[in-house]
Design a protein around this motif. Sequence first.
Motif, PDB file in Angstrom:
ATOM      1  N   PRO A 154      -7.576  -4.795  -5.152  1.00 54.30           N
ATOM      2  CA  PRO A 154      -7.754  -4.831  -6.606  1.00 54.30           C
ATOM      3  C   PRO A 154      -8.099  -3.444  -7.146  1.00 54.30           C
ATOM      4  CG  PRO A 154      -8.890  -6.670  -5.589  1.00 54.30           C
ATOM      5  CD  PRO A 154      -8.459  -5.770  -4.474  1.00 54.30           C
ATOM      6  N   GLU A 155      -7.591  -3.144  -8.321  1.00 56.91           N
ATOM      7  CA  GLU A 155      -7.742  -1.818  -8.922  1.00 56.91           C
ATOM      8  C   GLU A 155      -9.200  -1.389  -9.013  1.00 56.91           C
ATOM      9  OE1 GLU A 155      -6.478  -1.020 -13.160  1.00 56.91           O
ATOM     10  OE2 GLU A 155      -4.755  -0.235 -12.056  1.00 56.91           O
ATOM     11  N   ARG A 156     -10.067  -2.314  -9.392  1.00 54.10           N
ATOM     12  CA  ARG A 156     -11.472  -1.957  -9.587  1.00 54.10           C
ATOM     13  C   ARG A 156     -12.220  -1.716  -8.278  1.00 54.10           C
ATOM     14  NH1 ARG A 156     -13.330  -6.052 -14.454  1.00 54.10           N
ATOM     15  NH2 ARG A 156     -11.725  -5.446 -15.938  1.00 54.10           N
ATOM     16  N   TRP A 157     -11.585  -2.045  -7.154  1.00 56.02           N
ATOM     17  CA  TRP A 157     -12.234  -1.792  -5.869  1.00 56.02           C
ATOM     18  C   TRP A 157     -11.937  -0.392  -5.357  1.00 56.02           C
ATOM     19  CZ3 TRP A 157     -15.210  -4.859  -2.438  1.00 56.02           C
ATOM     20  CH2 TRP A 157     -15.561  -6.116  -2.936  1.00 56.02           C
ATOM     21  N   ALA A 158     -11.025   0.324  -5.982  1.00 47.64           N
ATOM     22  CA  ALA A 158     -10.731   1.698  -5.557  1.00 47.64           C
ATOM     23  C   ALA A 158     -11.980   2.560  -5.726  1.00 47.64           C
ATOM     24  CB  ALA A 158      -9.574   2.270  -6.377  1.00 47.64           C
ATOM     25  N   GLY A 159     -12.355   3.277  -4.676  1.00 48.43           N
ATOM     26  CA  GLY A 159     -13.554   4.114  -4.712  1.00 48.43           C
ATOM     27  C   GLY A 159     -14.817   3.380  -4.331  1.00 48.43           C
ATOM     28  N   ARG A 160     -14.728   2.078  -4.068  1.00 51.78           N
ATOM     29  CA  ARG A 160     -15.904   1.288  -3.716  1.00 51.78           C
ATOM     30  C   ARG A 160     -15.954   1.035  -2.213  1.00 51.78           C
ATOM     31  NH1 ARG A 160     -16.129  -4.037  -7.335  1.00 51.78           N
ATOM     32  NH2 ARG A 160     -17.633  -4.517  -5.672  1.00 51.78           N
ATOM     33  N   SER A 161     -17.153   0.856  -1.710  1.00 52.45           N
ATOM     34  CA  SER A 161     -17.331   0.510  -0.304  1.00 52.45           C
ATOM     35  C   SER A 161     -16.752  -0.881  -0.041  1.00 52.45           C
ATOM     36  CB  SER A 161     -18.816   0.519   0.065  1.00 52.45           C
ATOM     37  OG  SER A 161     -19.009  -0.043   1.351  1.00 52.45           O
ATOM     38  N   LEU A 162     -16.089  -1.031   1.106  1.00 55.41           N
ATOM     39  CA  LEU A 162     -15.509  -2.318   1.482  1.00 55.41           C
ATOM     40  C   LEU A 162     -16.384  -3.072   2.488  1.00 55.41           C
ATOM     41  CD1 LEU A 162     -11.741  -1.307   1.838  1.00 55.41           C
ATOM     42  CD2 LEU A 162     -12.980  -2.087  -0.193  1.00 55.41           C
ATOM     43  N   THR A 163     -17.643  -2.638   2.605  1.00 49.24           N
ATOM     44  CA  THR A 163     -18.552  -3.249   3.577  1.00 49.24           C
ATOM     45  C   THR A 163     -18.666  -4.755   3.384  1.00 49.24           C
ATOM     46  OG1 THR A 163     -19.850  -1.216   3.695  1.00 49.24           O
ATOM     47  CG2 THR A 163     -20.905  -3.216   4.491  1.00 49.24           C
ATOM     48  N   SER A 164     -18.767  -5.194   2.139  1.00 52.85           N
ATOM     49  CA  SER A 164     -18.937  -6.627   1.883  1.00 52.85           C
ATOM     50  C   SER A 164     -17.719  -7.425   2.314  1.00 52.85           C
ATOM     51  CB  SER A 164     -19.227  -6.875   0.397  1.00 52.85           C
ATOM     52  OG  SER A 164     -18.146  -6.433  -0.408  1.00 52.85           O
ATOM     53  N   LEU A 165     -16.542  -6.799   2.268  1.00 54.93           N
ATOM     54  CA  LEU A 165     -15.332  -7.477   2.721  1.00 54.93           C
ATOM     55  C   LEU A 165     -15.278  -7.527   4.244  1.00 54.93           C
ATOM     56  CD1 LEU A 165     -12.614  -5.990   0.321  1.00 54.93           C
ATOM     57  CD2 LEU A 165     -13.880  -8.117   0.073  1.00 54.93           C
ATOM     58  N   VAL A 166     -15.672  -6.429   4.881  1.00 54.53           N
ATOM     59  CA  VAL A 166     -15.628  -6.358   6.345  1.00 54.53           C
ATOM     60  C   VAL A 166     -16.636  -7.319   6.973  1.00 54.53           C
ATOM     61  CG1 VAL A 166     -15.948  -4.844   8.348  1.00 54.53           C
ATOM     62  CG2 VAL A 166     -14.821  -3.970   6.293  1.00 54.53           C
ATOM     63  N   ALA A 185     -10.306  -2.771  10.353  1.00 57.63           N
ATOM     64  CA  ALA A 185     -11.305  -2.521   9.310  1.00 57.63           C
ATOM     65  C   ALA A 185     -12.685  -2.285   9.901  1.00 57.63           C
ATOM     66  CB  ALA A 185     -11.351  -3.701   8.351  1.00 57.63           C
ATOM     67  N   THR A 186     -13.391  -1.302   9.362  1.00 60.34           N
ATOM     68  CA  THR A 186     -14.767  -0.987   9.764  1.00 60.34           C
ATOM     69  C   THR A 186     -15.646  -0.928   8.520  1.00 60.34           C
ATOM     70  OG1 THR A 186     -14.220   1.379   9.679  1.00 60.34           O
ATOM     71  CG2 THR A 186     -14.073   0.291  11.828  1.00 60.34           C
ATOM     72  N   PRO A 187     -16.959  -1.141   8.675  1.00 65.11           N
ATOM     73  CA  PRO A 187     -17.853  -1.209   7.507  1.00 65.11           C
ATOM     74  C   PRO A 187     -17.929   0.068   6.678  1.00 65.11           C
ATOM     75  CG  PRO A 187     -18.894  -2.180   9.436  1.00 65.11           C
ATOM     76  CD  PRO A 187     -17.661  -1.489   9.923  1.00 65.11           C
ATOM     77  N   ASP A 188     -17.501   1.206   7.240  1.00 66.63           N
ATOM     78  CA  ASP A 188     -17.616   2.470   6.498  1.00 66.63           C
ATOM     79  C   ASP A 188     -16.421   2.737   5.599  1.00 66.63           C
ATOM     80  OD1 ASP A 188     -16.456   4.860   9.029  1.00 66.63           O
ATOM     81  OD2 ASP A 188     -15.878   2.793   8.585  1.00 66.63           O
ATOM     82  N   LEU A 189     -15.485   1.812   5.513  1.00 64.26           N
ATOM     83  CA  LEU A 189     -14.283   2.035   4.706  1.00 64.26           C
ATOM     84  C   LEU A 189     -14.609   2.053   3.222  1.00 64.26           C
ATOM     85  CD1 LEU A 189     -11.578  -0.206   6.436  1.00 64.26           C
ATOM     86  CD2 LEU A 189     -11.549   2.286   6.221  1.00 64.26           C
ATOM     87  N   VAL A 190     -13.926   2.936   2.501  1.00 61.53           N
ATOM     88  CA  VAL A 190     -13.994   2.999   1.040  1.00 61.53           C
ATOM     89  C   VAL A 190     -12.584   2.758   0.518  1.00 61.53           C
ATOM     90  CG1 VAL A 190     -14.444   4.461  -0.969  1.00 61.53           C
ATOM     91  CG2 VAL A 190     -15.945   4.583   1.044  1.00 61.53           C
TER      92      VAL A 190
END
Length: 227
Positions: A154-166, A185-190
């Motif tokens: 999603p567009e609004r997730w660009a630049g955000r940490s993906l930790t919650s998804l991982v 995927a790893t918790p440090d992904l943005v």
Amino acid sequence: MNVIVVGCGRVGSELALNLSRAGHEVAIIDKDRRAFRRLPPGWGGRQVVGFGFDRDHLEEAGATSAAALAAVTSGDNSNVLTARIARETYQIPNVVARIYDPRRAVIYQRLGIPTVATVTWTVDQVTRRLMPGSSATEWSDPTGAVSLVERNLPERWAGRSLTSLVNGDDVRLVVLTRSGRARVATPDLVGQEGDVLLLAVAASATVDDLLGEAGIVDGVVAMQGAH
């Protein structure tokens, strides 16, 4: 949904028919009037003789109100130009361009056009990306308890940490594809615009609930492959 298909070859004609059968309003553009012979008699969609990168022809096909466009002619340059005009001039949210030469895919990635690297290019893959609101299920276990679902970031997730998804429980990011390269995927992904997510989803979960109201990213997806 109003959809434009540019190119009435084997893929374009089948794609137009499938979309029409699914209840969508479809317009198809081709420079050769004879190409429309691939459509069955009585086909109810709109036929426009012209070029997908010509604004007059696009508007005749309904570009000002279209929700999706697929550029599937035999020319890479024409397809990408058409896709960019559709996105940038008419703000058509769901756009897909077909690419034959895999070497060009890297160039288009650098231009900010996300690519999907696939050897076997199919009508089903294009349809899934034109209709991103419906999940593209890649695999499901025999009991149906867990599925692997592909979604664009999603567009609004660009630049955000993906930790919650991982680290999710019922929805978990498993693989992220960026610039044509997949990685576990790893918790440090943005997140970055153009990322493609492969999510493990429990039957009781809804992907949209986790991703939030941002929805699916609006982007040009360039497909590569053969007939």
